[in-house]
Design a protein around this motif. Structure first.
Motif, PDB file in Angstrom:
ATOM      1  N   TYR A  64       0.814  -1.211   0.000  1.00 23.35           N
ATOM      2  CA  TYR A  64       0.000   0.000   0.000  1.00 23.35           C
ATOM      3  C   TYR A  64       0.850   1.264   0.000  1.00 23.35           C
ATOM      4  O   TYR A  64       0.355   2.347  -0.336  1.00 23.35           O
ATOM      5  N   GLN A  67       1.149   1.539  -3.642  1.00 22.64           N
ATOM      6  CA  GLN A  67      -0.121   2.060  -4.155  1.00 22.64           C
ATOM      7  C   GLN A  67      -0.218   3.564  -3.934  1.00 22.64           C
ATOM      8  O   GLN A  67      -0.733   4.293  -4.792  1.00 22.64           O
ATOM      9  N   GLU A 131      -7.615   3.911 -11.115  1.00 19.30           N
ATOM     10  CA  GLU A 131      -6.715   2.940 -10.502  1.00 19.30           C
ATOM     11  C   GLU A 131      -7.230   1.521 -10.681  1.00 19.30           C
ATOM     12  O   GLU A 131      -6.482   0.605 -11.040  1.00 19.30           O
ATOM     13  N   SER A 217       1.404   0.198 -11.978  1.00 19.12           N
ATOM     14  CA  SER A 217       0.358  -0.739 -11.572  1.00 19.12           C
ATOM     15  C   SER A 217       0.800  -2.186 -11.732  1.00 19.12           C
ATOM     16  O   SER A 217       0.275  -3.071 -11.042  1.00 19.12           O
ATOM     17  N   TYR A 220       2.822  -3.036  -8.674  1.00 14.03           N
ATOM     18  CA  TYR A 220       1.842  -3.029  -7.585  1.00 14.03           C
ATOM     19  C   TYR A 220       1.109  -4.365  -7.525  1.00 14.03           C
ATOM     20  O   TYR A 220       0.934  -4.958  -6.451  1.00 14.03           O
TER      21      TYR A 220
END
Length: 335
Positions: A64, A67, A131, A217, A220
């Motif tokens: 996170y 993120q 997102e 992403s 992630y």
């Protein structure tokens, strides 16, 4: 995702959605454990190699932080936000998700980001939706690649590839509608949330940071696989990182459903089903699913509690605010 259309929020009483979510969690819990040897499950949990567990918990927490950086990159053309502030908003949202049903933390983190940075709520909410769209693209791309490295049932492979095609078509349609909006006058532009989303998408898409956010992403997503893989080591499951990726896909699909607090029930069931694709017996899969839920949930509660304390907000205030955000999110706002 917890977002819906304005008509949905106006026509369906909130208690109905809540009851449906809790029922889904209850049924998922029953289905996870009803055919499991609980004594064997308990012994398996007790024999876990606990040295791997703190590493898995830390890896999950760091997901996170990544993120937060990705979110900052997405909002960079509009807002310059300190990384710590974004981390705080995300962890507060996660904390609320763990304690309240229906995942209202997704809306709440967008609200906090808007409030703390004096930005329109529509902008931060649109960024959260974008997102999720980025996540869906990469999730399906990586899952598609995984089908060449692990053996899966034919229908699962077909579904993964079909979903990838559908996401690609959706991206193309969104790009086409956005291009038409640029060429059309105001009367032809999409209205409501689609219009707001496309306006914010155009605004963010003018910067290279938008495309950097898209690229960020992928790591992630991969970082979400690492905690599951480390827990497989802890549970002495001799499975590859690609199997962990499929399990993460199943978990992400499951968390899109309305459900109780902390993804209870659904996360366990989807984890169990994911392992079942690779021949893991039901008791072992259910035990691993239990361990995964504990290791994912407990650190987020702790980190979220710290984030809430730092903000100076009370949980009662967060709960009240979360209850007002879904109807507010259904009404388009001009950014």
């Amino acid at each position: 995702m917890v977002f819906g259309s304005p008509k949905f929020f106006r026509k369906v009483p909130s208690w109905v959605v809540l009851v449906v979510g809790l029922l889904i969690s209850a049924v998922a819990l029953f289905w996870t454990y009803h055919d499991v040897d609980l004594k064997t499950l308990t012994k398996d949990l007790a024999s876990t190699s606990w040295a791997w567990v703190p590493l898995a918990a830390l890896a999950d927490l760091l997901v996170y932080v990544w993120q937060s950086w990705r979110w900052n990159m997405l909002l960079a053309p509009i807002l310059r936000i300190p990384l710590w502030r974004t981390i705080r908003a995300i962890y507060v949202g996660l904390f609320v998700n763990e304690l309240l049903p229906m995942r209202p933390g997704e809306l709440l983190r967008a609200y906090l980001q808007a409030r703390w940075n004096r930005a329109p709520f529509s902008v931060t909410l649109s960024s959260v939706i974008i997102e999720r769209f980025f996540d869906a693209i990469w999730l399906l791309v990586v899952t598609f690649l995984a089908t060449f490295f692990v053996e899966l049932p034919g229908h699962t492979v077909g579904l993964a590839r079909l979903l990838l095609v559908l996401v690609a078509i959706g991206a193309a349609v969104l790009a086409a509608v956005n291009w038409r909006r640029q060429k059309a006058d105001g009367s032809l532009a999409p209205k409501g949330w689609l219009g707001v989303l496309l306006a914010d998408l155009r605004l963010m898409g003018r910067s290279r940071s938008f495309y950097l956010a898209f690229l960020l992403s992928l790591p992630y997503l991969l970082s979400q696989t690492l905690p599951v893989y480390l827990l497989m080591k802890a549970y002495r499951l001799d499975l590859s990182i690609w199997v962990a990726m499929i399990v993460v896909l199943m978990q992400r699909v499951g968390t899109a459903l309305p459900q109780g607090p902390g993804n209870v029930g659904v996360l366990q069931l989807m984890t169990k089903q994911g392992l079942g694709l690779f021949g893991v017996d039901e008791t072992t899969a259910a035990g691993f699913a239990t361990l995964a839920w504990i290791v994912i949930t407990a650190p987020l509660l702790a980190a979220g509690a710290v984030a809430v304390t730092v903000t100076g907000m009370r949980f009662s205030e967060l709960r009240r605010q979360a209850g007002t955000l879904a109807p507010a999110a259904a009404e388009p706002q001009v950014s």
